[in-house]
Design a protein around this motif. Structure first.
Motif, PDB file in Angstrom:
ATOM      1  N   GLU A  18       0.831  -1.210   0.000  1.00  0.00           N
ATOM      2  CA  GLU A  18       0.000   0.000   0.000  1.00  0.00           C
ATOM      3  C   GLU A  18       0.863   1.256   0.000  1.00  0.00           C
ATOM      4  O   GLU A  18       0.651   2.181  -0.798  1.00  0.00           O
ATOM      5  CB  GLU A  18      -0.925   0.000   1.219  1.00  0.00           C
ATOM      6  CG  GLU A  18      -1.786   1.257   1.347  1.00  0.00           C
ATOM      7  CD  GLU A  18      -2.687   1.222   2.577  1.00  0.00           C
ATOM      8  OE1 GLU A  18      -3.474   2.169   2.747  1.00  0.00           O
ATOM      9  OE2 GLU A  18      -2.591   0.251   3.373  1.00  0.00           O
ATOM     10  N   VAL A  44      -2.229   4.161  -5.808  1.00  0.00           N
ATOM     11  CA  VAL A  44      -2.899   4.196  -4.510  1.00  0.00           C
ATOM     12  C   VAL A  44      -2.989   5.648  -4.045  1.00  0.00           C
ATOM     13  O   VAL A  44      -1.980   6.352  -3.993  1.00  0.00           O
ATOM     14  CB  VAL A  44      -2.151   3.347  -3.463  1.00  0.00           C
ATOM     15  CG1 VAL A  44      -2.824   3.460  -2.102  1.00  0.00           C
ATOM     16  CG2 VAL A  44      -2.103   1.883  -3.895  1.00  0.00           C
ATOM     17  N   LEU A  85      -5.615  -5.591  -7.468  1.00  0.00           N
ATOM     18  CA  LEU A  85      -5.700  -5.805  -6.027  1.00  0.00           C
ATOM     19  C   LEU A  85      -6.080  -7.253  -5.759  1.00  0.00           C
ATOM     20  O   LEU A  85      -6.998  -7.789  -6.382  1.00  0.00           O
ATOM     21  CB  LEU A  85      -6.771  -4.906  -5.406  1.00  0.00           C
ATOM     22  CG  LEU A  85      -6.496  -3.416  -5.270  1.00  0.00           C
ATOM     23  CD1 LEU A  85      -7.763  -2.720  -4.761  1.00  0.00           C
ATOM     24  CD2 LEU A  85      -5.330  -3.133  -4.341  1.00  0.00           C
ATOM     25  N   ALA A 104      -1.514  -5.117  -3.117  1.00  0.00           N
ATOM     26  CA  ALA A 104      -1.531  -4.354  -4.366  1.00  0.00           C
ATOM     27  C   ALA A 104      -0.470  -4.932  -5.288  1.00  0.00           C
ATOM     28  O   ALA A 104       0.656  -5.174  -4.867  1.00  0.00           O
ATOM     29  CB  ALA A 104      -1.248  -2.884  -4.094  1.00  0.00           C
ATOM     30  N   PRO A 152      -8.846  -5.753   1.026  1.00  0.00           N
ATOM     31  CA  PRO A 152      -7.673  -5.902   0.168  1.00  0.00           C
ATOM     32  C   PRO A 152      -6.519  -6.532   0.937  1.00  0.00           C
ATOM     33  O   PRO A 152      -6.286  -6.193   2.103  1.00  0.00           O
ATOM     34  CB  PRO A 152      -7.348  -4.465  -0.242  1.00  0.00           C
ATOM     35  CG  PRO A 152      -7.879  -3.628   0.873  1.00  0.00           C
ATOM     36  CD  PRO A 152      -9.081  -4.345   1.403  1.00  0.00           C
ATOM     37  N   CYS A 169      -6.604   2.858  -6.804  1.00  0.00           N
ATOM     38  CA  CYS A 169      -7.230   2.406  -5.558  1.00  0.00           C
ATOM     39  C   CYS A 169      -7.284   3.594  -4.602  1.00  0.00           C
ATOM     40  O   CYS A 169      -6.240   4.125  -4.201  1.00  0.00           O
ATOM     41  CB  CYS A 169      -6.436   1.264  -4.942  1.00  0.00           C
ATOM     42  SG  CYS A 169      -7.017   0.761  -3.317  1.00  0.00           S
ATOM     43  N   ILE A 205     -11.854   1.743  -1.326  1.00  0.00           N
ATOM     44  CA  ILE A 205     -11.859   0.922  -0.119  1.00  0.00           C
ATOM     45  C   ILE A 205     -12.581   1.683   0.980  1.00  0.00           C
ATOM     46  O   ILE A 205     -12.173   2.791   1.351  1.00  0.00           O
ATOM     47  CB  ILE A 205     -10.428   0.592   0.346  1.00  0.00           C
ATOM     48  CG1 ILE A 205      -9.579   0.066  -0.814  1.00  0.00           C
ATOM     49  CG2 ILE A 205     -10.461  -0.394   1.507  1.00  0.00           C
ATOM     50  CD1 ILE A 205     -10.089  -1.198  -1.446  1.00  0.00           C
ATOM     51  N   ILE A 243     -11.187   1.769 -11.378  1.00  0.00           N
ATOM     52  CA  ILE A 243     -10.593   2.043 -10.068  1.00  0.00           C
ATOM     53  C   ILE A 243     -11.417   1.372  -8.966  1.00  0.00           C
ATOM     54  O   ILE A 243     -12.575   1.007  -9.156  1.00  0.00           O
ATOM     55  CB  ILE A 243     -10.491   3.552  -9.779  1.00  0.00           C
ATOM     56  CG1 ILE A 243     -11.865   4.203  -9.783  1.00  0.00           C
ATOM     57  CG2 ILE A 243      -9.580   4.237 -10.780  1.00  0.00           C
ATOM     58  CD1 ILE A 243     -11.829   5.678  -9.441  1.00  0.00           C
ATOM     59  N   ALA A 244     -10.783   1.218  -7.819  1.00  0.00           N
ATOM     60  CA  ALA A 244     -11.443   0.665  -6.634  1.00  0.00           C
ATOM     61  C   ALA A 244     -11.489   1.717  -5.541  1.00  0.00           C
ATOM     62  O   ALA A 244     -10.619   2.595  -5.462  1.00  0.00           O
ATOM     63  CB  ALA A 244     -10.687  -0.568  -6.136  1.00  0.00           C
TER      64      ALA A 244
END
Length: 310
Positions: A124, A132, A216, A207, A204, A234, A151, A148-149
């Protein structure tokens, strides 16, 4: 007899540097104490396009360097040290630092900021700034038309997920529970947005990517099943932590540890002000931090004029 400054600023991010500039321009004898890098969180932003008047290819680091130089040119004194304790009880405030260094001032501006809570997955930190991110407002434009994600599942995560759909091809919200914690109105907007997908009960783990984020690895907390999600970005929104430990018991804070101020940056302690991300506030950006610093310094000057007769 110890030297007494007009104001001591604790923290050298945009709020502290702005406060220093305004204080020094007002001919206040000003000391700024910073324990680490000048610029704070801003230095983690590779491109700073949303600060008014930014020059081409402006970065958080270069902007911070210019802010520091400008403050220094107006007469701000800079010290690299870590504040260990403060005494706000007297009319003159006392700041105790490492190496038995002690400083005194007629007013204090707290600008120690906050830092994003990490999600805790492998690599991360290594890929921070290379896929990130912790700030959609800062970095969304870099992920135009990409997958994209996000979290998290609280208000910040869902608000930013909705915002990110203006740029991204798709946004996958990965949440450790089976329902969101965000306000119902936000949930309704997110569920209706065709660009937003959800992966429930998952966290997660890692990465992946050589130079930039490529995917991920996530784990379902109920089944233990692991899978890989291909994403180019992310955004982690699992909370911010104020850097306020040293001030606990000395000043009013909320339950999170944010310092409570009025709109003039005044705390509950006479002569003590707070500016930037350390404050209880809704928007944490360089521009709002700089504005807070200017307001705090201006009101510190007024406080001194009214309470310390020549």
């Amino acid at each position: 007899m110890a030297h007494v400054y007009d104001t001591i600023i604790i923290g050298g991010g945009p709020a502290g540097l702005s406060a220093g500039l305004y204080a020094a321009r007002s001919r206040m004898d000003t000391l700024l104490i910073e324990r680490a890098k000048y610029g704070g969180q801003a230095t983690t932003t590779d491109e700073l396009e949303n600060y008014p008047g930014s020059i081409e290819n402006c970065t958080g680091t270069t902007l911070s360097q210019r802010m520091r130089k400008q403050a220094e040119d107006f007469g701000v004194n800079f010290v690299k040290n870590e504040v260990l304790d403060v005494d706000f009880d007297g009319k003159v405030k006392v700041i105790k630092c490492k190496n038995d260094e002690t400083y005194e001032a007629k007013s204090v501006i707290i600008a120690t900021g906050a830092y994003p809570r990490l999600a805790g997955f492998d690599r991360e930190v290594e890929l921070r700034g290379r896929g990130v991110s912790y700030c959609a407002t800062c970095d969304a434009d870099f992920f135009t038309d990409l997958d994209i994600a996000v979290i998290g599942g609280g208000d910040s995560a869902i608000t930013e997920a909705i915002y990110l759909t203006k740029f991204a091809e798709s946004v996958t919200v990965i949440h450790r529970r089976d329902e969101l914690r965000a306000a119902k109105s936000l949930q309704e907007k997110a569920f209706k947005n065709p660009k937003i997908k959800f992966i429930w009960n998952s966290v997660p783990l890692e990465a992946k990517g050589d130079e930039i984020l490529e995917s991920l690895v996530i784990e379902n907390r109920k089944t233990g099943e692991k899978s890989e999600v291909e994403v180019n970005g992310c955004f982690v929104f699992v909370g911010y932590l104020p850097i306020s430990e040293v001030f606990k018991g000395k000043i009013n804070m909320n339950d999170r540890g944010d310092i409570i101020t009025d709109q003039e940056m005044r705390t509950n302690v006479e002569g003590v002000f707070a500016a930037g991300d350390i404050r209880e506030k809704s928007l944490r950006q360089v521009i709002t931090a700089a504005a807070d610093g200017a307001i705090a310094a201006t009101n510190a000057e007024h406080y001194i004029q009214n309470n310390f007769a020549e």
